[in-house]
Design an enzyme around this catalytic site. Structure first.
Site, PDB file in Angstrom:
ATOM      1  N   GLY A  15       0.840  -1.203   0.000  1.00 19.55           N
ATOM      2  CA  GLY A  15       0.000   0.000   0.000  1.00 19.55           C
ATOM      3  C   GLY A  15       0.869   1.244   0.000  1.00 19.55           C
ATOM      4  O   GLY A  15       1.859   1.305   0.726  1.00 19.55           O
ATOM      5  N   ARG A  76       0.987  -5.024  -5.304  1.00 19.85           N
ATOM      6  CA  ARG A  76       1.303  -6.261  -4.561  1.00 19.85           C
ATOM      7  C   ARG A  76       1.378  -7.345  -5.629  1.00 19.85           C
ATOM      8  O   ARG A  76       0.373  -7.684  -6.239  1.00 19.85           O
ATOM      9  CB  ARG A  76       0.214  -6.551  -3.531  1.00 19.85           C
ATOM     10  CG  ARG A  76       0.120  -5.477  -2.446  1.00 19.85           C
ATOM     11  CD  ARG A  76      -0.840  -5.871  -1.335  1.00 19.85           C
ATOM     12  NE  ARG A  76      -0.844  -4.872  -0.267  1.00 19.85           N
ATOM     13  CZ  ARG A  76      -1.762  -3.924  -0.120  1.00 19.85           C
ATOM     14  NH1 ARG A  76      -2.768  -3.851  -0.958  1.00 19.85           N
ATOM     15  NH2 ARG A  76      -1.679  -3.057   0.867  1.00 19.85           N
ATOM     16  N   ASP A 107       5.822  -5.304   5.552  1.00 15.48           N
ATOM     17  CA  ASP A 107       6.404  -6.625   5.842  1.00 15.48           C
ATOM     18  C   ASP A 107       6.354  -7.581   4.645  1.00 15.48           C
ATOM     19  O   ASP A 107       7.257  -8.399   4.458  1.00 15.48           O
ATOM     20  CB  ASP A 107       5.777  -7.258   7.095  1.00 15.48           C
ATOM     21  CG  ASP A 107       4.270  -7.323   7.029  1.00 15.48           C
ATOM     22  OD1 ASP A 107       3.691  -6.829   6.038  1.00 15.48           O
ATOM     23  OD2 ASP A 107       3.664  -7.873   7.956  1.00 15.48           O
ATOM     24  N   THR A 130       4.789   2.337   5.266  1.00 14.52           N
ATOM     25  CA  THR A 130       3.379   1.919   5.359  1.00 14.52           C
ATOM     26  C   THR A 130       2.698   2.790   6.395  1.00 14.52           C
ATOM     27  O   THR A 130       3.323   3.156   7.399  1.00 14.52           O
ATOM     28  CB  THR A 130       3.237   0.434   5.776  1.00 14.52           C
ATOM     29  OG1 THR A 130       1.879   0.196   6.193  1.00 14.52           O
ATOM     30  CG2 THR A 130       4.154   0.040   6.923  1.00 14.52           C
ATOM     31  N   ASP A 132       0.528   1.790   8.370  1.00 12.34           N
ATOM     32  CA  ASP A 132       0.070   0.948   9.488  1.00 12.34           C
ATOM     33  C   ASP A 132       0.983   0.966  10.709  1.00 12.34           C
ATOM     34  O   ASP A 132       0.557   0.602  11.801  1.00 12.34           O
ATOM     35  CB  ASP A 132      -0.088  -0.511   9.025  1.00 12.34           C
ATOM     36  CG  ASP A 132      -1.091  -0.653   7.899  1.00 12.34           C
ATOM     37  OD1 ASP A 132      -1.962   0.228   7.770  1.00 12.34           O
ATOM     38  OD2 ASP A 132      -1.001  -1.642   7.154  1.00 12.34           O
ATOM     39  N   ASP A 134       3.188  -1.099  11.513  1.00  9.40           N
ATOM     40  CA  ASP A 134       3.145  -2.447  12.102  1.00  9.40           C
ATOM     41  C   ASP A 134       4.432  -3.233  11.863  1.00  9.40           C
ATOM     42  O   ASP A 134       4.404  -4.447  11.711  1.00  9.40           O
ATOM     43  CB  ASP A 134       1.946  -3.224  11.528  1.00  9.40           C
ATOM     44  CG  ASP A 134       1.988  -3.325  10.009  1.00  9.40           C
ATOM     45  OD1 ASP A 134       2.814  -2.627   9.378  1.00  9.40           O
ATOM     46  OD2 ASP A 134       1.209  -4.108   9.448  1.00  9.40           O
ATOM     47  N   ARG A 176      -4.813  -2.416   8.984  1.00  3.35           N
ATOM     48  CA  ARG A 176      -4.783  -3.870   8.758  1.00  3.35           C
ATOM     49  C   ARG A 176      -5.009  -4.602  10.088  1.00  3.35           C
ATOM     50  O   ARG A 176      -6.030  -4.381  10.713  1.00  3.35           O
ATOM     51  CB  ARG A 176      -3.452  -4.276   8.114  1.00  3.35           C
ATOM     52  CG  ARG A 176      -3.523  -5.612   7.384  1.00  3.35           C
ATOM     53  CD  ARG A 176      -2.173  -6.006   6.893  1.00  3.35           C
ATOM     54  NE  ARG A 176      -1.692  -5.129   5.829  1.00  3.35           N
ATOM     55  CZ  ARG A 176      -1.960  -5.310   4.550  1.00  3.35           C
ATOM     56  NH1 ARG A 176      -2.652  -6.336   4.165  1.00  3.35           N
ATOM     57  NH2 ARG A 176      -1.495  -4.479   3.648  1.00  3.35           N
TER      58      ARG A 176
HETATM   59  O1  F6P Z   1      -1.158  -1.580   4.491  1.00  4.81           O
HETATM   60  C1  F6P Z   1      -1.746  -0.362   4.205  1.00  4.81           C
HETATM   61  C2  F6P Z   1      -3.240  -0.507   4.050  1.00  4.81           C
HETATM   62  O2  F6P Z   1      -3.779   0.767   3.772  1.00  4.81           O
HETATM   63  C3  F6P Z   1      -3.956  -1.146   5.254  1.00  4.81           C
HETATM   64  O3  F6P Z   1      -4.166  -0.232   6.303  1.00  4.81           O
HETATM   65  C4  F6P Z   1      -5.221  -1.641   4.612  1.00  4.81           C
HETATM   66  O4  F6P Z   1      -5.753  -2.729   5.323  1.00  4.81           O
HETATM   67  C5  F6P Z   1      -4.757  -2.067   3.242  1.00  4.81           C
HETATM   68  O5  F6P Z   1      -3.545  -1.368   2.979  1.00  4.81           O
HETATM   69  C6  F6P Z   1      -5.744  -1.786   2.138  1.00  4.81           C
HETATM   70  O6  F6P Z   1      -5.225  -2.301   0.968  1.00  4.81           O
HETATM   71  P1  F6P Z   1      -5.824  -2.009  -0.464  1.00  4.81           P
HETATM   72  O7  F6P Z   1      -5.426  -0.629  -0.878  1.00  4.81           O
HETATM   73  O8  F6P Z   1      -5.226  -3.048  -1.325  1.00  4.81           O
HETATM   74  O9  F6P Z   1      -7.312  -2.118  -0.347  1.00  4.81           O
END
Ligand code: F6P
Length: 328
Positions: A15, A76, A107, A130, A132, A134, A176
């Site tokens: 992300g 991804r 990660d 990120t 997050d 995390d 997340r």
């Molecule tokens: O990891 C960053 C993040 O924004 C998380 O907080 C969230 O769960 C996820 O990515 C959302 O991913 P996507 O943009 O693929 O929906």
């Protein structure tokens, strides 16, 4: 400094996060400073597999330090999870002449980087990017501070309308499986309750707390819910449950969503990205590999991918206690 490395590649993966552009800029500029060629790959690992790249000079990253998103785009990659995908990526790097990589992401990015560098003996340094927060091995990830400020600004606005209409708002934030954004924005915005995956508050306690708020004279309330929280199946079901059990409450739900990932990075994120990425380039030139760089106790430190991926970045649960006291 060892001079075997003549070309360093950089990519952003997972992300996107505010500050990724500041990170790309820092890699390109540090490479220029040390007289090393810099190559950017588009769409993370996928661009490495497809050889989708550009040469990045010091001037090609002008005026991007304050821009949100990532000029290299992010993705991804499912292909990179396969040995065939990684083989293609290694072949592309060889053809382009890339000796080492800086991977900016979370990660999943580090996991991919660790496997790849072991399989093909290509030095890799990970930079945590990120919203997050995390990732173990750093107190802060690039993008987290900006996301927090975006969330705070939004909650403040929702508070205005909540208070005008005497309403209870459930506000879902990203993160997340981690509650960093919820916990810190909840305290910062003065939320009545904060629901995070790391602590199971339980539905009964939530109802009790809301009843207490009413009794204490509060006419409006904000409950910040981390998207990974498990006590309600999702934020809408949580709101339905409260409506059924506390019919006096006029309940609304706001899901902040992807706006949390956008916007111009804060000064903290720009500085963090700059510090981490200069270090990442210097580490590669010093012959270091397979580590992530992070900010620990305000010092830039390295942690092996292995250790960083095994450990969990512990959340500060003391903030829940602070929140309890302050939402009296
Ligand atoms: O990891 C960053 C993040 O924004 C998380 O907080 C969230 O769960 C996820 O990515 C959302 O991913 P996507 O943009 O693929 O929906």
């Amino acid at each position: 400094m060892a001079r075997e490395i003549q070309t360093i590649g950089v990519m952003t993966s997972g992300g996107d996060a505010p500050g990724m552009n500041a990170a790309i800029r820092a890699v390109a500029r540090a490479c220029a400073y040390y007289n090393v060629k810099c190559v950017g790959f588009y769409r993370g690992f996928q661009g490495m597999i497809e050889g989708d790249h550009c040469v990045m000079s010091a001037r090609s990253v002008r005026n991007i330090i304050g821009r949100g998103g990532t000029i290299l785009k992010s993705a991804r990659s499912e292909d990179f999870r396969t040995p065939e995908g990684r083989k293609k990526a290694a072949k592309c790097l060889k053809e382009i002449g890339v000796d080492a990589m800086v991977l900016i992401g979370g990660d999943g990015t580090f996991r991919g980087g660790e496997i790849f560098s072991k399989e093909y003996d290509i030095p890799v340094i990970g930079v945590p990017g990120t919203i997050d927060n995390d990732i173990a091995g750093t107190n802060y990830t690039i993008g987290y501070d900006t996301a927090l400020n975006t969330v705070i600004e939004s909650i403040d606005k929702i508070r205005d309308t909540a208070s005008s209409h005497d309403r209870l708002f459930f506000i879902e934030v990203m993160g997340r499986d981690a509650g960093f954004i919820a916990l810190n924005s909840g305290v910062g915005a003065g939320a009545e309750e904060i629901l995070i995956p790391e602590e199971d508050l339980g539905l009964d306690r939530l109802l009790e707390s809301l009843k207490r708020s009413k009794r204490s004279g509060k006419s409006s309330s904000i409950v910040v819910v981390s998207e990974g929280d498990k006590i309600g199946k999702n934020v809408y079901q949580l709101a339905d449950y409260v409506t059924e059990n506390l019919p006096d409450y006029d309940v609304r739900v706001t899901v902040l969503g992807h706006m949390q990932r956008g916007g111009s990075p804060s000064c903290f994120d720009r500085t963090l990205a700059s510090r981490l990425c200069v270090k990442a380039v210097e580490l590669l030139l010093d012959g270091e590999k397979n580590v992530m760089v992070g900010l620990l106790d305000n010092k830039i430190k390295t942690t092996s991918f292995e250790k960083g991926l095994q450990e969990t970045h512990e959340i500060n649960k003391e903030l829940l206690r602070i929140s309890d006291i302050l939402s009296t």
